[in-house]
Design a protein around this motif. Structure first.
Motif, PDB file in Angstrom:
ATOM      1  N   GLU A  10      -3.617  24.700 -12.348  1.00 43.76           N
ATOM      2  CA  GLU A  10      -2.597  24.791 -13.319  1.00 43.76           C
ATOM      3  C   GLU A  10      -1.501  25.802 -12.571  1.00 43.76           C
ATOM      4  N   ILE A  11      -0.322  25.621 -12.994  1.00 44.97           N
ATOM      5  CA  ILE A  11       0.896  26.407 -12.700  1.00 44.97           C
ATOM      6  C   ILE A  11       1.643  26.332 -13.664  1.00 44.97           C
ATOM      7  N   SER A  12       2.017  27.754 -14.170  1.00 44.24           N
ATOM      8  CA  SER A  12       2.986  28.190 -15.180  1.00 44.24           C
ATOM      9  C   SER A  12       4.178  28.751 -14.671  1.00 44.24           C
ATOM     10  N   THR A  20       6.239  24.434  -6.781  1.00 48.42           N
ATOM     11  CA  THR A  20       5.951  23.655  -5.565  1.00 48.42           C
ATOM     12  C   THR A  20       4.253  23.073  -5.685  1.00 48.42           C
ATOM     13  N   LEU A  21       3.989  21.760  -5.679  1.00 43.02           N
ATOM     14  CA  LEU A  21       2.683  21.423  -5.832  1.00 43.02           C
ATOM     15  C   LEU A  21       2.098  21.029  -4.621  1.00 43.02           C
ATOM     16  N   ASP A  22       0.773  21.393  -4.340  1.00 45.02           N
ATOM     17  CA  ASP A  22       0.262  21.217  -3.018  1.00 45.02           C
ATOM     18  C   ASP A  22      -0.396  19.950  -2.794  1.00 45.02           C
ATOM     19  N   CYS A  23      -0.590  19.273  -1.999  1.00 44.73           N
ATOM     20  CA  CYS A  23      -1.451  17.982  -2.063  1.00 44.73           C
ATOM     21  C   CYS A  23      -1.979  17.910  -0.307  1.00 44.73           C
ATOM     22  N   SER A  87       7.185  19.940 -17.850  1.00 40.27           N
ATOM     23  CA  SER A  87       5.815  20.037 -18.208  1.00 40.27           C
ATOM     24  C   SER A  87       4.837  18.816 -18.334  1.00 40.27           C
ATOM     25  N   ALA A  88       3.672  18.807 -17.321  1.00 37.95           N
ATOM     26  CA  ALA A  88       3.098  17.390 -17.345  1.00 37.95           C
ATOM     27  C   ALA A  88       2.028  17.828 -16.286  1.00 37.95           C
ATOM     28  N   VAL A  89       1.145  16.641 -16.140  1.00 37.74           N
ATOM     29  CA  VAL A  89       0.073  16.752 -15.046  1.00 37.74           C
ATOM     30  C   VAL A  89       0.780  16.051 -14.035  1.00 37.74           C
ATOM     31  N   TYR A  90       0.696  16.261 -12.989  1.00 33.85           N
ATOM     32  CA  TYR A  90       1.020  15.570 -11.733  1.00 33.85           C
ATOM     33  C   TYR A  90      -0.194  15.172 -10.730  1.00 33.85           C
ATOM     34  N   PHE A  91      -0.034  14.103 -10.365  1.00 33.40           N
ATOM     35  CA  PHE A  91      -1.375  13.563  -9.507  1.00 33.40           C
ATOM     36  C   PHE A  91      -0.740  13.087  -8.120  1.00 33.40           C
ATOM     37  N   CYS A  92      -1.383  13.536  -7.296  1.00 31.55           N
ATOM     38  CA  CYS A  92      -1.142  13.039  -5.707  1.00 31.55           C
ATOM     39  C   CYS A  92      -1.945  12.083  -5.437  1.00 31.55           C
ATOM     40  N   ALA A  93      -1.891  10.920  -4.651  1.00 29.24           N
ATOM     41  CA  ALA A  93      -2.636   9.737  -4.697  1.00 29.24           C
ATOM     42  C   ALA A  93      -2.577   9.160  -3.147  1.00 29.24           C
ATOM     43  N   LEU A  94      -3.267   8.540  -2.470  1.00 30.13           N
ATOM     44  CA  LEU A  94      -3.640   7.923  -1.325  1.00 30.13           C
ATOM     45  C   LEU A  94      -3.939   6.558  -1.481  1.00 30.13           C
ATOM     46  N   THR A 109      -1.573  20.946 -13.501  1.00 30.34           N
ATOM     47  CA  THR A 109      -1.018  20.687 -14.761  1.00 30.34           C
ATOM     48  C   THR A 109       0.044  21.727 -14.822  1.00 30.34           C
ATOM     49  N   VAL A 110       1.276  21.443 -14.964  1.00 29.21           N
ATOM     50  CA  VAL A 110       2.458  22.329 -14.770  1.00 29.21           C
ATOM     51  C   VAL A 110       2.970  22.660 -16.395  1.00 29.21           C
ATOM     52  N   THR A 111       2.936  23.878 -16.438  1.00 30.72           N
ATOM     53  CA  THR A 111       3.569  24.427 -17.786  1.00 30.72           C
ATOM     54  C   THR A 111       5.177  25.069 -17.680  1.00 30.72           C
TER      55      THR A 111
END
Lengths: 114, 118
Positions: A10-12, A20-23, A87-94, A109-111
């Motif tokens: 989670e990131i707020s 920044t979202l890490d993957c 605000s959402a859930v962000y998914f990384c995929a391969l 989850t980004v708030t």
């Protein structure tokens, strides 16, 4: 086997901050695809980007930008000047090159607070 | 409008009562698949189909069945649902080949079906 790790659960942030979202991913393949999807509170999955492994150019789309570094097996996603609608859930995929299955990370989850 | 349609969107059922979640796409896509989403696990593939009458297991197929009698439809069948199948389910489709019709190689997802098994 393919594996995607999104270490941030989670990131707020406060509105207008950058986030920044890490993957980080694992694969034995030399060519593959990387994706980011957004899941807003309404629940649907929104496609954001697909990146080929042989194209290491960073990409910018409005307030969104992606940093792909094959050397560190990372595909990070930055939202600049965040807004409440981010605000959402962000998914990384391969996925493998000739396989349509997506291997997803657990999601971040980004708030964004006003 | 290009879309993947799932029904029902929400369902509460009881253990052992057979149910089917329907999935239909109007984009003439050959490839269709089912995923389940669980907290902390992301989405995991249940089954997929490369074309009519061609189906195969994904990563978590136990307790599920599928069929692909028509190109547009790919129902997910839970013969005897159990509480561990409580989840959010997504159907997805795309064209085969290097690029989808959109050129981005993306999977088109349905809106999701939230299933609760008591």
């Amino acid at each position: 086997a393919q594996k995607v790790t999104q270490a941030q659960t989670e990131i707020s942030v406060v509105e207008k901050e950058d986030v920044t979202l890490d993957c980080v991913y694992e694969t034995r393949d030399t060519t593959y695809y990387l994706f980011w999807y957004k899941q807003p509170p309404s629940g649907e999955l929104v496609f954001l980007i697909r990146r080929n492994s042989f194209d290491e150019q960073n990409e910018i789309s409005g307030r969104y930008s992606w940093n792909f570094q094959k050397s560190t097996s990372s595909f990070n996603f930055t939202i600049t000047a965040s807004q409440v609608v981010d605000s959402a859930v962000y998914f990384c995929a391969l996925s493998r090159l000739n396989d349509y299955k997506l291997s997803f990370g657990a999601g971040t989850t980004v708030t964004v607070r006003a | 409008e290009a879309q993947v349609t799932q029904n029902p969107r929400y369902l509460i059922t009881v253990t052992g009562k057979k149910l089917t979640v329907t999935c239909s796409q109007n984009m003439n896509h050959e490839y269709m698949s089912w995923y389940r989403q669980d907290p902390g696990l992301g989405l995991r593939q249940i089954y997929y189909s490369m074309n009519v009458e061609v189906t195969d297991k994904g990563d978590v197929p136990e307790g599920y069945k599928v069929s692909r009698k028509e190109k547009r439809n790919f129902p997910l069948i839970l013969e005897s649902p159990s509480p561990n199948q409580t989840s959010l389910y997504f159907c997805a489709s795309r064209n085969r080949g290097a690029r989808s019709s959109s050129g981005s190689g993306e999977l088109f997802f349905g809106e999701g079906s939230r299933l609760t098994v008591l």
